[in-house]
Design an enzyme around this catalytic site. Structure first.
Site, PDB file in Angstrom:
ATOM      1  CB  CYS A   2      -0.878   0.032   1.246  1.00 57.80           C
ATOM      2  SG  CYS A   2      -1.804  -1.468   1.510  1.00 57.80           S
ATOM      3  NE  ARG A  27       4.869   1.615  -1.289  1.00 56.01           N
ATOM      4  CZ  ARG A  27       5.756   1.574  -0.322  1.00 56.01           C
ATOM      5  NH1 ARG A  27       6.888   2.220  -0.440  1.00 56.01           N
ATOM      6  NH2 ARG A  27       5.538   0.880   0.774  1.00 56.01           N
ATOM      7  CD1 TRP A  73      -0.168  -5.185  -3.937  1.00 60.20           C
ATOM      8  CD2 TRP A  73      -0.033  -6.322  -2.028  1.00 60.20           C
ATOM      9  NE1 TRP A  73       0.457  -6.392  -4.198  1.00 60.20           N
ATOM     10  CE2 TRP A  73       0.549  -7.104  -3.045  1.00 60.20           C
ATOM     11  CE3 TRP A  73      -0.052  -6.849  -0.729  1.00 60.20           C
ATOM     12  CZ2 TRP A  73       1.099  -8.360  -2.822  1.00 60.20           C
ATOM     13  CZ3 TRP A  73       0.489  -8.099  -0.491  1.00 60.20           C
ATOM     14  CH2 TRP A  73       1.051  -8.845  -1.543  1.00 60.20           C
ATOM     15  CG  ASN A  99       0.623   2.033   3.748  1.00 58.53           C
ATOM     16  OD1 ASN A  99      -0.478   2.092   3.224  1.00 58.53           O
ATOM     17  ND2 ASN A  99       1.707   2.546   3.229  1.00 58.53           N
ATOM     18  N   GLY A 100      -0.033  -1.511   6.391  1.00 58.04           N
ATOM     19  CA  GLY A 100       0.397  -2.453   7.430  1.00 58.04           C
ATOM     20  C   GLY A 100      -0.689  -3.474   7.705  1.00 58.04           C
ATOM     21  CD  GLU A 483      18.772 -10.849  -8.717  1.00 55.84           C
ATOM     22  OE1 GLU A 483      18.325 -11.507  -7.766  1.00 55.84           O
ATOM     23  OE2 GLU A 483      18.272  -9.772  -9.089  1.00 55.84           O
ATOM     24  CE  LYS A 487      15.391  -8.752 -11.163  1.00 62.26           C
ATOM     25  NZ  LYS A 487      15.945  -8.833  -9.864  1.00 62.26           N
ATOM     26  CD  GLU A 490      11.704  -9.981  -9.877  1.00 65.27           C
ATOM     27  OE1 GLU A 490      11.043  -9.637  -8.894  1.00 65.27           O
ATOM     28  OE2 GLU A 490      12.912  -9.738  -9.994  1.00 65.27           O
ATOM     29  CG  HIS A 506      22.698 -35.192  -7.337  1.00 66.58           C
ATOM     30  ND1 HIS A 506      23.204 -36.390  -6.902  1.00 66.58           N
ATOM     31  CD2 HIS A 506      23.765 -34.425  -7.647  1.00 66.58           C
ATOM     32  CE1 HIS A 506      24.524 -36.341  -6.915  1.00 66.58           C
ATOM     33  NE2 HIS A 506      24.895 -35.151  -7.373  1.00 66.58           N
ATOM     34  CE  LYS A 604      12.021  -1.302  -5.816  1.00 65.36           C
ATOM     35  NZ  LYS A 604      12.910  -2.221  -6.556  1.00 65.36           N
TER      36      LYS A 604
END
Ligand code: F6R
Length: 609
Positions: A2, A27, A73, A99-100, A483, A487, A490, A506, A604
């Site tokens: 948010c 975000r 969000w 927010n939270g 990484e 990338k 996502e 394996h 974000k």
């Protein structure tokens, strides 16, 4: 996650709020809303993108100069207009954005229901509006005491902005574990959950601490502690350049930020190397403190964790100090065995990631020194750590990190080198050689952007239809494969996994069939032949191999397509191979037509666990 904005001043609030919210879109959010103080408080909300809210407001004349806004969000309750913020108390006395997460909202809802309150949304936020209202009326106290009582009663994390019906020229705010900054200029006072929302208006800001509240008047901000006593705060200046939060002609923030890497890497190196010597003096991390460290823990989430995996190899090899890397959400609950002569390093771009912050607190509560490698100045992690080394990446807007990652790597290398010198594990000659090589990295990164970008763009369009991809490498090449794989998945939504090349046999090799995309990172001279054998095994099972290697390692025979990167010392290859991996992820996502800067379901900064 948010976003929150607020303005109280001389100008029309609605324009400033919508502009601020648009700067927070990166975000991630699924609904938006504003509350504007006219004669009474007017609230407008809509589901989906900000443009829907703007449309709703297009025929409204809102001249109010005080207001709050929010992008939500969804956590509790689906994305809907009803669940969007602002929320109001039952009789409209309190209007609030949050927010939270309020962890005990169900218990508080039950309590308030007994006092006649009704609830109209599925959110945990509505309880805050009603609880503040409840205390406000029960004790006939003013805003600060109602907010303070609420802060004591709720559990969880929050940054709130509140308007009271009876206090028309004020916005009240409070926070615990969710970010918020407060700004001021000659036109008024501002609040935001993140710097980009405010940069256009002012760089003069206050940082409000946990369990503190503030009242934003039109030309003044008054801060309060939990007792309701007034406290003074120093105003700080944000150094970030305003253009850093604009696209400046690039199609996406992500590609702009990829291109900014030579410059921000150079800046970050320059801020720690002076006269061919690393200096962490400003952070308080002295040579003596370094020489006493017996073990290092690196704790972070996502890409920042991958920096930790790279750093682990470099720190152990150079300084011989045992190093362990942990995912923050695991570290905080696994009851790690920590000793006072160890160091816990937290790596975070935002400095607000809930799990990383909790891990930092866990380490501190055990009396262990903490070092934060952070991008956002004044963030919670930066403020709470014993030592802070800032990355100078500037504001990173794209959800997928690129430039922050690259600058985190640089700081991690410098830390490893300084630790090694302090421990007497490397000679001054070796130290000089390492620093000289680090200083060449911006030019090498630039040369990849200048020479390889077009080829990567071309080859990427061929991969857009792939369902799966595997990234393999050994040692640091494995670390950076993690990484590369993140990338890709996502932002392009292609399933991908990273494997230590030796692990393929394996189990995973059974997934290789005709044309399975396998990206081999082959930069480490001491193990490259072994990786080549693994790639040969993949190729003989039909895999399509894209390899990334420096000139001195010949991968032609095993590759269907190969990308060359400049040579450097083995420790620093992740800084170069990651540029190729970022470009690959970016262009594959672009050719799939995905909104690269705002991939689905992602935010974000992850300020809730
Ligand atoms: C991936 C990405 C995330 C972050 C992670 C930690 O591209 O950006 O994986 O690295 O959420 O965030 P910070 O660094 O803000 O703690």
């Amino acid at each position: 996650m948010c976003g929150i904005v607020g303005y109280n001043g001389k100008n029309k609030a609605i324009d400033i709020l919508l502009d601020g919210l648009s700067k927070l879109e990166y975000r991630g959010y699924d609904s938006a809303g504003v509350a504007i103080r006219e004669k009474d408080i007017k609230i407008f909300k809509s589901k989906g993108k900000l443009v829907n809210l703007k449309e709703k407001l297009s025929n409204k004349r809102l001249n109010g100069t005080c207001g709050i806004g929010h992008t939500r969000w969804a956590t509790h309750g689906e994305p809907s207009e009803n669940n969007a913020h602002p929320h109001i108390s039952n009789d409209g006395n309190v209007t609030l954005v949050h927010n939270g997460i309020i962890e005990n909202y169900l218990e508080l809802t039950q309590k308030l229901k007994k006092h006649g309150y009704k609830f109209y949304s599925e959110t945990d936020t509505e309880v805050l509006a009603n609880l503040i209202d409840y205390y406000y009326k029960k004790y006939k106290i003013g805003p600060i005491d109602a907010i303070n009582r609420t802060m004591v009663r709720v559990r969880g994390s929050y940054a709130i902005a509140v308007m009271f019906e009876e206090y028309p020229d004020e916005i009240w705010v409070a926070r615990k574990d969710s970010p918020m900054i407060i700004g001021q200029n000659e036109d008024g006072t501002y609040l935001a959950s993140d710097v980009p929302a405010m940069l256009k208006y002012t760089r003069q800001v206050y940082y409000i601490d946990n369990m503190e509240a503030a009242c934003l008047k039109k030309n003044q901000v008054i801060f309060f502690d939990l007792n309701g006593d007034v406290i003074t705060k120093e105003m700080k200046t944000i150094e970030w350049d305003i253009t850093a939060a604009e696209k400046e002609g690039y199609e996406h923030f992500m590609i702009k930020e990829i291109h900014e890497q030579p410059e921000v890497i150079k800046k970050t190196i320059g801020s720690y190397i002076n006269n061919k010597t690393i200096s962490f003096e400003e952070s308080g991390l002295t040579k003596e403190a370094l020489s006493n460290i017996k073990q290092v823990y690196i704790v972070a989430c996502g890409s920042a964790y991958h920096v930790g995996v790279c750093a682990q190899y470099v720190i152990e090899e150079l300084s011989k100090v045992q190093t362990r890397v942990d995912i923050a959400s695991e570290f905080r609950y696994r009851k790690p065995l920590l000793d006072k002569d160890e160091l816990v390093i937290i790596i975070s771009q935002s400095g607000e990631t809930a799990d990383s912050l909790a891990a930092l607190r866990e380490a501190k509560s055990r009396g262990v020194k903490t070092l934060a490698i952070v991008n956002v100045v004044g963030s919670s992690i930066a403020r709470e750590a014993d030592y802070v080394l800032y990355t100078l990446a500037g504001p990173e807007i794209a959800v997928a990190t690129t430039k922050a990652f690259s600058t985190q790597l640089i700081v991690a290398y410098l830390f490893a080198i300084e630790l090694a010198l302090s421990k007497g594990q490397i000679t001054k000659t070796k130290y000089n050689e390492l620093l000289k090589e680090i200083e060449k990295l911006p030019t090498s990164v630039q040369s990849i952007l200048d020479n390889d970008l077009k080829n990567i763009q071309k080859i990427s369009s061929e991969f857009s239809y792939k369902q799966d991809a595997f990234y393999i490498g050994r040692g640091l090449d494995y670390a950076i494969s993690l990484e590369g794989s993140l990338k890709l998945k996502e932002i392009s939504y292609i399933h991908s996994e990273a494997y230590a090349a030796g692990e393929l046999k394996h189990g995973t090799i059974s997934l290789i069939e005709d044309n399975t995309l396998v990206i081999g990172v082959v930069t480490q001279e001491d193990v490259y032949e072994k990786t080549l054998s693994n790639l040969t095994e993949v190729k003989s099972r039909g895999g399509y191999i894209l390899s990334i290697s420096p000139e001195n390692i010949d991968v032609k025979k095993v590759s269907n397509y190969s990308i060359k990167i400049p040579q450097t010392l083995k420790y620093f290859y992740p800084s170069l191979s990651v540029i190729v991996l970022q470009l690959l992820g970016y262009y594959i996502a672009v050719s799939k037509g995905i909104d690269v800067d705002k991939p689905r379901n992602l935010a974000k900064s992850v300020t809730v666990e």
